[in-house]
Design a protein around this motif. Structure first.
Motif, PDB file in Angstrom:
ATOM      1  N   LEU A 104     -23.532  39.684  22.857  1.00  0.00           N
ATOM      2  CA  LEU A 104     -23.709  39.864  21.282  1.00  0.00           C
ATOM      3  C   LEU A 104     -24.838  40.214  20.871  1.00  0.00           C
ATOM      4  O   LEU A 104     -24.984  40.761  19.785  1.00  0.00           O
ATOM      5  N   ARG A 127     -17.429  32.504  21.285  1.00  0.00           N
ATOM      6  CA  ARG A 127     -16.984  31.800  19.956  1.00  0.00           C
ATOM      7  C   ARG A 127     -17.949  30.698  19.595  1.00  0.00           C
ATOM      8  O   ARG A 127     -18.402  30.398  18.246  1.00  0.00           O
ATOM      9  N   ILE A 133     -15.548  35.606  15.758  1.00  0.00           N
ATOM     10  CA  ILE A 133     -15.268  36.783  16.688  1.00  0.00           C
ATOM     11  C   ILE A 133     -13.518  36.638  16.183  1.00  0.00           C
ATOM     12  O   ILE A 133     -12.899  35.520  16.045  1.00  0.00           O
ATOM     13  N   VAL A 314     -10.952  40.719  22.662  1.00  0.00           N
ATOM     14  CA  VAL A 314     -11.934  40.068  21.721  1.00  0.00           C
ATOM     15  C   VAL A 314     -12.793  41.027  21.158  1.00  0.00           C
ATOM     16  O   VAL A 314     -13.164  42.207  21.620  1.00  0.00           O
ATOM     17  N   ARG A 315     -12.891  40.975  19.566  1.00  0.00           N
ATOM     18  CA  ARG A 315     -13.573  42.060  18.700  1.00  0.00           C
ATOM     19  C   ARG A 315     -14.497  41.477  17.944  1.00  0.00           C
ATOM     20  O   ARG A 315     -14.022  40.145  17.306  1.00  0.00           O
ATOM     21  N   ALA A 316     -15.901  41.648  17.799  1.00  0.00           N
ATOM     22  CA  ALA A 316     -16.784  40.981  17.041  1.00  0.00           C
ATOM     23  C   ALA A 316     -17.648  42.201  16.691  1.00  0.00           C
ATOM     24  O   ALA A 316     -18.199  43.061  17.367  1.00  0.00           O
ATOM     25  N   ARG A 323     -20.081  44.152  11.332  1.00  0.00           N
ATOM     26  CA  ARG A 323     -19.617  42.987  10.712  1.00  0.00           C
ATOM     27  C   ARG A 323     -19.071  43.433   9.204  1.00  0.00           C
ATOM     28  O   ARG A 323     -17.978  42.774   8.910  1.00  0.00           O
TER      29      ARG A 323
END
Length: 342
Positions: A104, A127, A133, A314-316, A323
């Motif tokens: 991250l 998370r 996320i 997973v997408r963040a 963002r």
């Protein structure tokens, strides 16, 4: 963090393959000898994340960075058609927590980790650090547990027996062979891959099947792993003609079925693929393999011998721009969903 052409060599030098082995050897196609091959489908700039503690590497991730819609997107290195389990390895919970933080905190805009197991221990760590996320449903993947009755479907075994009788009645006896000898397998490799290519003619396929560069990559991957003693082959010949095969890669008590095909031009002999698969299951189980990974997709036949396991992506957002982009995309999706008829 190491970016560029030195990323995979640094992973290898840091003990990447040992980390994968500690995690259960779930996917030999994630070994450094395959990750370091020239990417035929434009996987982006390689990036390695290494987590070290006490003078040794305790977690790592093999990543690829590419521009997508003007954003720097970070994904697993490689492509979905050429992996079975891309989970980044970690020795323990503390190492995994540090790896999650590194994932991250790295440069980029959006982190996308495709096809993680829905029960991946990495997801809670991510998370905990970034509650927002996204978890997107991925395709189910199919793994055979060789000790379970489901791996030995009696109807399919009866079908395989009838196949042998039909072939004999036609005057083209069926011959089934299995081998772990790399010398024997390598001598047949071009014939096997030619049948694999022909079996996909006229059907949608991935770049690793339909392009010369992709096929060269597959051949190089098999050569690399076969040279390490990981290749296994089940083959069926009808008379003097190759009818079907399953080429698997074994690592400890796990195996993946990497490439398989049957000759669709052999009319009147249904079940060639099943006969080859059942021989593969029997041979690998006798070797001590407990889990045989068939990969995602194609559930129509895989579901007969294995239960589907859920995967997620997973997408963040890992930058302010990333963002903002994901928030705007979510808002657009919600608006479109509200105004769509029905």
């Amino acid at each position: 963090m190491i970016d560029g052409t030195s990323a995979v060599p640094m992973l290898e030098a840091a003990g990447w393959d040992d980390l994968l082995a500690h995690a259960g050897g779930r996917d030999p196609l994630r070994r450094a000898s395959v990750l370091g091959l020239r990417d035929p489908a434009g996987g982006g700039r390689p990036r390695a994340l290494l987590v070290e503690a006490g003078g040794r590497t305790v977690a790592a991730a093999a990543l690829g960075v590419r521009r997508e819609r003007g954003l720097a997107t970070v994904r697993h290195l490689g492509h979905s058609p050429n992996w079975f389990d891309p989970e980044p390895p970690a020795l323990d919970g503390a190492a995994r927590r540090d790896l999650a933080r590194a994932l991250l905190d790295q440069p980029g805009d959006i982190l996308v980790l495709e096809e993680l197991s829905a029960g991946s221990p990495l997801i809670p760590e991510l998370r905990a650090l970034l509650p927002g996320i996204e978890l997107l449903p991925g395709p189910p993947t199919y793994r055979i547990a060789t000790g379970e009755p489901r791996s030995r479907p009696p109807a399919r075994r009866r079908e395989a027996g009838r196949l042998a009788r039909r072939a004999a009645e036609r005057g083209t006896p069926l011959r089934l062979t299995t081998t772990a000898s790399w010398g024997e397998i390598s001598a047949q490799l071009d014939d096997l891959l030619d049948l694999h290519t022909r079996s996909w003619e006229g059907r949608p396929s991935d770049p690793f099947t339909r392009t010369p560069e992709g096929r060269a990559f597959v051949r190089a991957a098999i050569l690399a792993l076969g040279g390490q003693g990981l290749a296994r082959l089940s083959r069926i010949d009808i008379g003097d003609r190759l009818g079907a095969f399953h080429l698997s890669l074994v690592w400890g008590t796990r195996a993946v079925v990497y490439k398989t095909a049957f000759d669709r031009a052999l009319g009147g002999l249904p079940g060639l693929g099943w006969a080859s698969l059942l021989a593969t299951i029997d041979a690998l189980a006798a070797e001590g393999v407990r889990t045989i990974d068939l990969g995602g997709g194609g559930g129509g036949y895989k579901a007969h011998v294995a239960a589907g396991e859920d995967t997620v992506t997973v997408r963040a957002g890992i930058s302010a721009l990333g963002r903002s982009y994901l928030r705007a995309a979510a808002l657009k999706h919600a608006v479109v969903g509200r105004i769509r008829p029905g």
